[in-house]
Design an enzyme around this catalytic site. Structure first.
Site, PDB file in Angstrom:
ATOM      1  N   LYS A 103       0.934  -1.062  -0.007  1.00  0.00           N
ATOM      2  CA  LYS A 103      -0.160  -0.022  -0.107  1.00  0.00           C
ATOM      3  C   LYS A 103       0.991   1.300  -0.208  1.00  0.00           C
ATOM      4  CE  LYS A 103      -0.174   2.261   3.472  1.00  0.00           C
ATOM      5  NZ  LYS A 103       0.129   2.709   4.838  1.00  0.00           N
ATOM      6  N   ASP A 110      -5.024   0.481   8.811  1.00  0.00           N
ATOM      7  CA  ASP A 110      -4.968   0.530   7.288  1.00  0.00           C
ATOM      8  C   ASP A 110      -5.682  -0.768   6.750  1.00  0.00           C
ATOM      9  OD1 ASP A 110      -3.678   2.819   6.995  1.00  0.00           O
ATOM     10  OD2 ASP A 110      -1.472   1.779   6.941  1.00  0.00           O
TER      11      ASP A 110
HETATM   12  O1  C5P Z   1      -3.624   0.892  13.849  1.00  0.00           O
HETATM   13  P1  C5P Z   1      -2.076   0.839  13.611  1.00  0.00           P
HETATM   14  O2  C5P Z   1      -1.461  -0.349  14.086  1.00  0.00           O
HETATM   15  O3  C5P Z   1      -2.182   0.973  12.038  1.00  0.00           O
HETATM   16  O4  C5P Z   1      -1.340   2.089  14.430  1.00  0.00           O
HETATM   17  C1  C5P Z   1      -0.332   2.052  15.107  1.00  0.00           C
HETATM   18  C2  C5P Z   1      -0.268   3.038  15.925  1.00  0.00           C
HETATM   19  O5  C5P Z   1      -0.005   4.193  15.116  1.00  0.00           O
HETATM   20  C3  C5P Z   1      -1.436   3.530  16.728  1.00  0.00           C
HETATM   21  O6  C5P Z   1      -1.330   2.895  18.006  1.00  0.00           O
HETATM   22  C4  C5P Z   1      -1.378   5.075  16.983  1.00  0.00           C
HETATM   23  O7  C5P Z   1      -0.435   5.356  17.996  1.00  0.00           O
HETATM   24  C5  C5P Z   1      -0.526   5.499  15.761  1.00  0.00           C
HETATM   25  N1  C5P Z   1      -1.937   5.964  14.547  1.00  0.00           N
HETATM   26  C6  C5P Z   1      -2.267   7.101  14.864  1.00  0.00           C
HETATM   27  N2  C5P Z   1      -3.416   7.461  13.996  1.00  0.00           N
HETATM   28  C7  C5P Z   1      -3.667   6.685  12.908  1.00  0.00           C
HETATM   29  C8  C5P Z   1      -3.082   5.380  12.766  1.00  0.00           C
HETATM   30  C9  C5P Z   1      -2.069   5.122  13.741  1.00  0.00           C
HETATM   31  O8  C5P Z   1      -1.927   7.851  15.767  1.00  0.00           O
HETATM   32  N3  C5P Z   1      -4.711   7.140  12.170  1.00  0.00           N
END
Ligand code: C5P
Length: 282
Positions: free
Chosen positions: A11, A132
């Site tokens: 991606k 994502d």
């Molecule tokens: O959900 P994911 O594993 O992709 O995200 C990892 C971390 O990245 C989250 O715990 C958060 O700290 C940060 N994040 C964020 N805002 C987003 C996606 C991720 O702050 N939209």
């Protein structure tokens, strides 16, 4: 029954603006997401119990519980299957490898187990696995809003060559979001369909990746990689994807991307350099 397999494509965030932050700490984003033709390979087949086998050039970098196992459990806590992941993409690298693997697993296991879940239900399950995952389930160029859960179709994107470059240093997403400073950006969606890769590059040049400085602070090699991509022959745009550390270059077509990939490899023999093309465009 033969294994059914699919590519969990890389991606790319063609642009990524951080437009706000929620009370729970998650950031609100405005991003154009598209997919490269390359990715990990996920295969599933019936088995008496749940098993996950991992191979491929980046298999050794996967630690802890794999998102694929979590995806399978979120879909059905008890159903068995043998899943094989061939890890071709660098781990924790801003190209959604884990999210793309999870999305592909949800689609393949939904089919293997005959569940027939609707796309919206798979997206809800996907969001519990990572921000994502819904856009990876969608699988086509899309504008992503909210924390990644709001997906709107993007105009068709032109054919284009890509080079993906990663320093082989993991760049953890939470750390990059924590480091990000400065005011929030604005949403910057567009409605026109760019005619060719140069037209797409012009639209993207007026936008950016708001996590770039924070990612460079975390992994300084990103700055060198962006400079090398930018200087490569035929490069139309150089940019960081997601929270890094993978960067991409945009080129007119696949053969120019292949030439640029060779040029970039000469400058950074230790880097992971992968020529590809934009997938899912016209
Ligand atoms: O959900 P994911 O594993 O992709 O995200 C990892 C971390 O990245 C989250 O715990 C958060 O700290 C940060 N994040 C964020 N805002 C987003 C996606 C991720 O702050 N939209």
């Amino acid at each position: 029954m033969p294994a059914s397999r699919a590519i969990a494509r890389a991606k790319l965030n063609l642009y990524l603006h951080v437009v706000g932050r929620r009370d729970d700490g998650y950031h609100r984003l405005d991003s154009l997401v598209a997919f490269a033709a390359i990715g990990d390979v996920v295969a599933v087949e019936p088995a008496p119990a749940f098993e996950l086998a991992i191979d491929g050039p980046f298999a050794a970098d996967l630690t802890g519980e794999n998102l694929i196992a979590r995806a399978a459990r979120a879909l059905d806590a008890r159903a068995p299957a043998r899943v094989r992941l061939t890890k071709m993409l660098p781990v924790a690298s801003g190209v959604g490898g884990g999210s793309s693997d999870a999305a592909t697993t949800l689609i393949l296991l939904d089919r293997l187990w005959g569940l027939g879940h609707e796309a919206a239900r798979l997206a809800r399950i996907g969001l519990t696995l990572g921000a994502d995952v819904p856009v990876c389930l969608h699988g086509r160029p899309a504008f992503m809003g909210g924390i990644g859960d709001e997906i709107a179709p993007a105009p068709p994107l032109p054919a284009a060559g890509l080079v993906l470059v990663n320093p082989r240093i993991p760049c953890p997403t939470p750390a990059v979001f924590r480091r990000r400073q400065g005011p929030f950006g604005a949403a910057a969606r567009f409605t026109e369909a760019p005619r060719d890769a140069a037209g797409l590059a012009r639209l993207l040049a007026a936008r950016g990746n708001d996590l770039t400085l924070a990612a460079i602070a975390e992994v300084p090699a990103i700055a060198e990689i962006l400079a090398a991509i930018e200087a490569s022959p035929g490069c139309l745009l150089a940019r960081l994807s997601g929270s890094g550390a993978t960067c991409f270059g945009l080129y007119a077509d696949e053969s120019r991307a292949a030439e640029a990939a060779a040029w970039i490899t000469d400058r950074g023999p230790a880097w992971w350099v992968a020529p590809s093309r934009l997938d899912g465009g016209e």
